[in-house]
Write a protein that holds these residues in place. Structure first.
Motif, PDB file in Angstrom:
ATOM      1  N   GLN A  75       0.283  10.991   1.271  1.00 10.43           N
ATOM      2  CA  GLN A  75       0.685   9.604   1.045  1.00 10.43           C
ATOM      3  C   GLN A  75       1.184   8.976   2.347  1.00 10.43           C
ATOM      4  O   GLN A  75       0.882   7.824   2.643  1.00 10.43           O
ATOM      5  CB  GLN A  75       1.772   9.533  -0.021  1.00 10.43           C
ATOM      6  CG  GLN A  75       2.150   8.111  -0.383  1.00 10.43           C
ATOM      7  CD  GLN A  75       3.163   8.047  -1.508  1.00 10.43           C
ATOM      8  OE1 GLN A  75       3.447   9.038  -2.170  1.00 10.43           O
ATOM      9  NE2 GLN A  75       3.720   6.883  -1.717  1.00 10.43           N
ATOM     10  N   ILE A  76       1.925   9.730   3.136  1.00 11.68           N
ATOM     11  CA  ILE A  76       2.409   9.228   4.428  1.00 11.68           C
ATOM     12  C   ILE A  76       1.227   8.927   5.344  1.00 11.68           C
ATOM     13  O   ILE A  76       1.170   7.870   5.986  1.00 11.68           O
ATOM     14  CB  ILE A  76       3.379  10.241   5.065  1.00 11.68           C
ATOM     15  CG1 ILE A  76       4.681  10.275   4.257  1.00 11.68           C
ATOM     16  CG2 ILE A  76       3.647   9.898   6.522  1.00 11.68           C
ATOM     17  CD1 ILE A  76       5.596  11.426   4.592  1.00 11.68           C
ATOM     18  N   ARG A  78      -1.845   8.222   4.441  1.00 11.03           N
ATOM     19  CA  ARG A  78      -2.520   7.025   3.918  1.00 11.03           C
ATOM     20  C   ARG A  78      -1.760   5.761   4.281  1.00 11.03           C
ATOM     21  O   ARG A  78      -2.347   4.691   4.436  1.00 11.03           O
ATOM     22  CB  ARG A  78      -2.697   7.133   2.400  1.00 11.03           C
ATOM     23  CG  ARG A  78      -3.873   7.963   1.989  1.00 11.03           C
ATOM     24  CD  ARG A  78      -4.212   7.788   0.509  1.00 11.03           C
ATOM     25  NE  ARG A  78      -3.076   8.003  -0.378  1.00 11.03           N
ATOM     26  CZ  ARG A  78      -2.726   9.188  -0.905  1.00 11.03           C
ATOM     27  NH1 ARG A  78      -3.415  10.265  -0.613  1.00 11.03           N
ATOM     28  NH2 ARG A  78      -1.683   9.281  -1.698  1.00 11.03           N
ATOM     29  N   GLY A  79      -0.436   5.868   4.427  1.00  6.94           N
ATOM     30  CA  GLY A  79       0.359   4.713   4.841  1.00  6.94           C
ATOM     31  C   GLY A  79      -0.051   4.197   6.214  1.00  6.94           C
ATOM     32  O   GLY A  79       0.046   3.015   6.503  1.00  6.94           O
ATOM     33  N   PRO A  83      -2.934   1.796   3.466  1.00  4.78           N
ATOM     34  CA  PRO A  83      -1.803   1.641   2.548  1.00  4.78           C
ATOM     35  C   PRO A  83      -2.212   0.953   1.245  1.00  4.78           C
ATOM     36  O   PRO A  83      -2.996   0.017   1.253  1.00  4.78           O
ATOM     37  CB  PRO A  83      -0.808   0.791   3.340  1.00  4.78           C
ATOM     38  CG  PRO A  83      -1.594   0.148   4.418  1.00  4.78           C
ATOM     39  CD  PRO A  83      -2.781   1.035   4.683  1.00  4.78           C
ATOM     40  N   GLN A  84      -1.698   1.468   0.143  1.00  6.01           N
ATOM     41  CA  GLN A  84      -1.954   0.927  -1.190  1.00  6.01           C
ATOM     42  C   GLN A  84      -0.643   0.402  -1.760  1.00  6.01           C
ATOM     43  O   GLN A  84       0.436   0.890  -1.420  1.00  6.01           O
ATOM     44  CB  GLN A  84      -2.520   2.020  -2.101  1.00  6.01           C
ATOM     45  CG  GLN A  84      -3.813   2.643  -1.602  1.00  6.01           C
ATOM     46  CD  GLN A  84      -4.952   1.635  -1.579  1.00  6.01           C
ATOM     47  OE1 GLN A  84      -5.191   0.933  -2.552  1.00  6.01           O
ATOM     48  NE2 GLN A  84      -5.639   1.566  -0.463  1.00  6.01           N
ATOM     49  N   GLU A  87       2.787   2.508  -2.472  1.00  8.61           N
ATOM     50  CA  GLU A  87       2.888   3.700  -1.635  1.00  8.61           C
ATOM     51  C   GLU A  87       3.752   3.406  -0.426  1.00  8.61           C
ATOM     52  O   GLU A  87       4.086   2.258  -0.133  1.00  8.61           O
ATOM     53  CB  GLU A  87       1.490   4.160  -1.168  1.00  8.61           C
ATOM     54  CG  GLU A  87       0.650   4.754  -2.262  1.00  8.61           C
ATOM     55  CD  GLU A  87      -0.611   5.404  -1.726  1.00  8.61           C
ATOM     56  OE1 GLU A  87      -1.074   6.342  -2.369  1.00  8.61           O
ATOM     57  OE2 GLU A  87      -1.119   4.980  -0.688  1.00  8.61           O
ATOM     58  N   ILE A  88       4.057   4.457   0.287  1.00  6.93           N
ATOM     59  CA  ILE A  88       4.819   4.321   1.530  1.00  6.93           C
ATOM     60  C   ILE A  88       3.961   3.555   2.530  1.00  6.93           C
ATOM     61  O   ILE A  88       2.806   3.858   2.736  1.00  6.93           O
ATOM     62  CB  ILE A  88       5.160   5.710   2.110  1.00  6.93           C
ATOM     63  CG1 ILE A  88       6.054   6.467   1.136  1.00  6.93           C
ATOM     64  CG2 ILE A  88       5.804   5.583   3.480  1.00  6.93           C
ATOM     65  CD1 ILE A  88       6.241   7.922   1.491  1.00  6.93           C
ATOM     66  N   VAL A  89       4.539   2.529   3.135  1.00  2.00           N
ATOM     67  CA  VAL A  89       3.829   1.747   4.152  1.00  2.00           C
ATOM     68  C   VAL A  89       4.510   2.009   5.494  1.00  2.00           C
ATOM     69  O   VAL A  89       5.729   1.860   5.624  1.00  2.00           O
ATOM     70  CB  VAL A  89       3.842   0.249   3.804  1.00  2.00           C
ATOM     71  CG1 VAL A  89       3.180  -0.553   4.919  1.00  2.00           C
ATOM     72  CG2 VAL A  89       3.161   0.004   2.488  1.00  2.00           C
ATOM     73  N   ILE A  90       3.731   2.401   6.481  1.00  2.02           N
ATOM     74  CA  ILE A  90       4.243   2.695   7.811  1.00  2.02           C
ATOM     75  C   ILE A  90       4.022   1.476   8.692  1.00  2.02           C
ATOM     76  O   ILE A  90       2.907   0.989   8.819  1.00  2.02           O
ATOM     77  CB  ILE A  90       3.518   3.900   8.426  1.00  2.02           C
ATOM     78  CG1 ILE A  90       3.516   5.101   7.484  1.00  2.02           C
ATOM     79  CG2 ILE A  90       4.116   4.247   9.781  1.00  2.02           C
ATOM     80  CD1 ILE A  90       4.860   5.648   7.128  1.00  2.02           C
ATOM     81  N   LYS A  91       5.078   0.995   9.298  1.00  4.03           N
ATOM     82  CA  LYS A  91       4.968  -0.144  10.219  1.00  4.03           C
ATOM     83  C   LYS A  91       5.301   0.357  11.612  1.00  4.03           C
ATOM     84  O   LYS A  91       6.300   0.992  11.838  1.00  4.03           O
ATOM     85  CB  LYS A  91       5.920  -1.267   9.809  1.00  4.03           C
ATOM     86  CG  LYS A  91       5.563  -1.860   8.483  1.00  4.03           C
ATOM     87  CD  LYS A  91       6.447  -3.025   8.143  1.00  4.03           C
ATOM     88  CE  LYS A  91       6.015  -3.583   6.790  1.00  4.03           C
ATOM     89  NZ  LYS A  91       6.737  -4.789   6.451  1.00  4.03           N
TER      90      LYS A  91
END
Length: 92
Positions: A75-76, A78-79, A83-84, A87-91
């Motif tokens: 999931q990380i 995919r972030g 990103p969905q 889910e966890i979104v990484i900026k």
């Protein structure tokens, strides 16, 4: 900007990419070693490769794995890549 590697092909073996920049390079059947240093890749392609993480990056990834397990790590990742909602979104 001057590139460390420009138009090169890396085939077989391993290459450390920390603190380097690459333009129009090809990575084929290589082990890419990465410990978290800055990297720039422009117009490069990777075919049939694997990663070998080192240093603090490897320890951080292992800690995330211990905290979240395989599904959490996916999931990380995919972030970063796709990103969905929810889910966890990484900026960055």
């Amino acid at each position: 900007m001057e590139f460390d590697h420009d138009g090169e092909t890396f085939e077989g073996g391993s290459i450390s990419i920390d603190n380097k920049n690459f333009r129009n390079c090809t990575f084929q059947n290589v082990v890419i070693q990465y410990a978290g240093g800055p990297v720039e890749m422009v117009g490069s392609t990777m075919n049939s490769f694997s990663f070998q993480f080192g240093g603090d990056l490897a320890q951080g990834l292992f800690t995330l794995y211990q905290l979240f397990g395989t599904d959490g790590m996916l999931q990380i990742i995919r972030g970063f890549t796709d990103p969905q909602p929810g889910e966890i979104v990484i900026k960055v």
